[in-house]
Design an enzyme around this catalytic site. Structure first.
Site, PDB file in Angstrom:
ATOM      1  N   GLU A 176       0.776  -1.235   0.131  1.00 34.37           N
ATOM      2  CA  GLU A 176       0.125   0.178   0.014  1.00 34.37           C
ATOM      3  C   GLU A 176       0.921   1.154   0.009  1.00 34.37           C
ATOM      4  O   GLU A 176       1.283   1.687   1.206  1.00 34.37           O
ATOM      5  CB  GLU A 176      -0.983   0.003   1.147  1.00 34.37           C
ATOM      6  CG  GLU A 176      -1.748   1.378   1.252  1.00 34.37           C
ATOM      7  CD  GLU A 176      -2.842   1.494   2.366  1.00 34.37           C
ATOM      8  OE1 GLU A 176      -2.723   0.333   3.291  1.00 34.37           O
ATOM      9  OE2 GLU A 176      -3.609   2.260   2.338  1.00 34.37           O
ATOM     10  N   LYS A 218      -2.490  -1.968  -3.151  1.00 32.54           N
ATOM     11  CA  LYS A 218      -3.465  -0.913  -2.585  1.00 32.54           C
ATOM     12  C   LYS A 218      -3.226   0.369  -2.712  1.00 32.54           C
ATOM     13  O   LYS A 218      -2.432   1.099  -2.282  1.00 32.54           O
ATOM     14  CB  LYS A 218      -3.824  -1.408  -1.017  1.00 32.54           C
ATOM     15  CG  LYS A 218      -4.831  -0.628  -0.279  1.00 32.54           C
ATOM     16  CD  LYS A 218      -5.340  -1.153   0.959  1.00 32.54           C
ATOM     17  CE  LYS A 218      -6.085  -0.234   1.855  1.00 32.54           C
ATOM     18  NZ  LYS A 218      -6.833  -0.948   2.836  1.00 32.54           N
TER      19      LYS A 218
END
Ligand code: 13P
Length: 330
Positions: A176, A218
């Site tokens: 992420e 992500k």
């Protein structure tokens, strides 16, 4: 690498997304306090148990990301641990393993995510106790003269070291790199910074021999800063977001699960829907959600008024809308 590819595919399988319920205790306390809810180990347990026991959650949600405290708690008033409960419902268990974004030395206004010390041992333990996947969040701030190359390289390297350690220990990493919405930057700046950080992240993942088929990305969507009032059409948002991903994310990656990052729940859903509607036929990965606030906001508001049933219905409504959005069917 046993099962990791299957787990990664299951996390982003068509019509399913991820519930991010891994707010650290300080973040959870901030959200509770704003609604006059006392934040204690027990109230956080009640809240998370309420979310996870919502009716038929597993129709929409493939996996849930937990914070360490929740990972070791039981479902409220039962003797079943939360990972055991999720498993019984056919939902994968995720665990946030970074220890937070701290100030990057000599780089005012920038953050580096920490948590690599003893990570191998922590991952081994989490795996033994039921974790299927993990999450590590790097934050990139846009402001005058930042982000620096140093901040982007340091964070990308840490993400790749984390991801390779996860795979070594039979855990699928969610990678992420979040370009924050805070600020008054325009959408072009968000595009440029997202383009650059994704490029560096995939270089580092390659360097550290991360198997791209056994991870989930992500990212943020490409958006103008929260304090910028420029008028951008939703089709432009979708086009710029798709374009930056298409340029940088190898087709081996099974799926991309967006964070909601401070967008309203409705916008986070609409934008995911728009992306799948416009680019559903040409994309090489599944495009879905891994929302925290985007899934929980309405549920938390209802829970704060003491209405558990309404809170669970609000979560399911959001999860269902995002399921449709992940298929471009809204
Ligand atoms: P938000 O969807 O609230 O941005 O949270 C997602 C997340 O997991 C951030 O790390």
């Amino acid at each position: 690498m046993k099962n990791l590819k299957n787990i990664a595919q299951a996390m982003v399988s068509p019509g399913k997304g991820i519930l991010a319920a891994d707010e650290s205790t300080p973040t959870c306390t901030k959200r509770f306090t704003a609604l006059k809810i006392e934040s204690t180990e027990s109230s956080r347990n009640r809240y998370r148990s309420m979310l996870l026991s919502a009716n038929n959650l597993n129709q929409y949600i493939s996996g849930v990301i937990l914070f360490d405290e929740t990972f070791y708690q039981n479902m409220i008033d039962t003797s079943q641990t939360i990972p055991q409960y999720l498993k019984s419902k056919n939902i994968l268990t995720g665990i946030k393993v970074d220890t937070g974004a701290k100030s990057l030395a000599k780089h005012p206004g920038e953050k580096i995510t920490e948590g690599l010390d003893n990570l191998r041992e922590r991952l081994q333990k989490y795996h033994m106790e039921g974790a299927d996947f993990a999450k590590w969040r790097a934050v990139i701030t846009i402001n005058k003269n930042i982000p620096s190359d140093t901040c982007m390289h340091a964070n990308a390297h840490a993400l790749a070291r984390y991801a390779s350690l996860c795979q070594e220990n039979s855990i699928v990493p969610i990678v992420e790199p979040e370009v924050l919405m805070e600020g008054n930057h325009n959408i072009n700046t968000c595009y440029e910074v997202t383009d650059k950080i994704l490029k560096i992240v995939f270089q580092e993942l390659k360097l550290l021999k991360v198997d791209l088929e056994a991870m989930v990305l992500k990212p943020n969507m490409v958006l103008s800063g929260l304090e910028n009032n420029e008028k951008i059409s939703e089709d432009t948002v979708a086009k710029m977001t798709y374009d930056v991903l298409n340029k940088n994310v190898p087709k081996e990656v099974p799926g991309i699960a967006f964070l909601s990052g401070g967008q309203s729940s409705d916008l986070a859903t609409q934008r995911l829907n728009n992306l799948n509607k416009l680019y559903g036929n040409e994309k090489s990965w599944n495009l879905t959600f891994s929302y925290g606030r985007g899934l929980q906001q309405d549920a938390l508001l209802n829970w704060a008024t003491g209405n558990t049933k309404k809170a669970q219905e609000a979560l399911i409504y959001r999860a269902k809308m995002n399921q449709h959005a992940s298929l471009g069917k809204l």
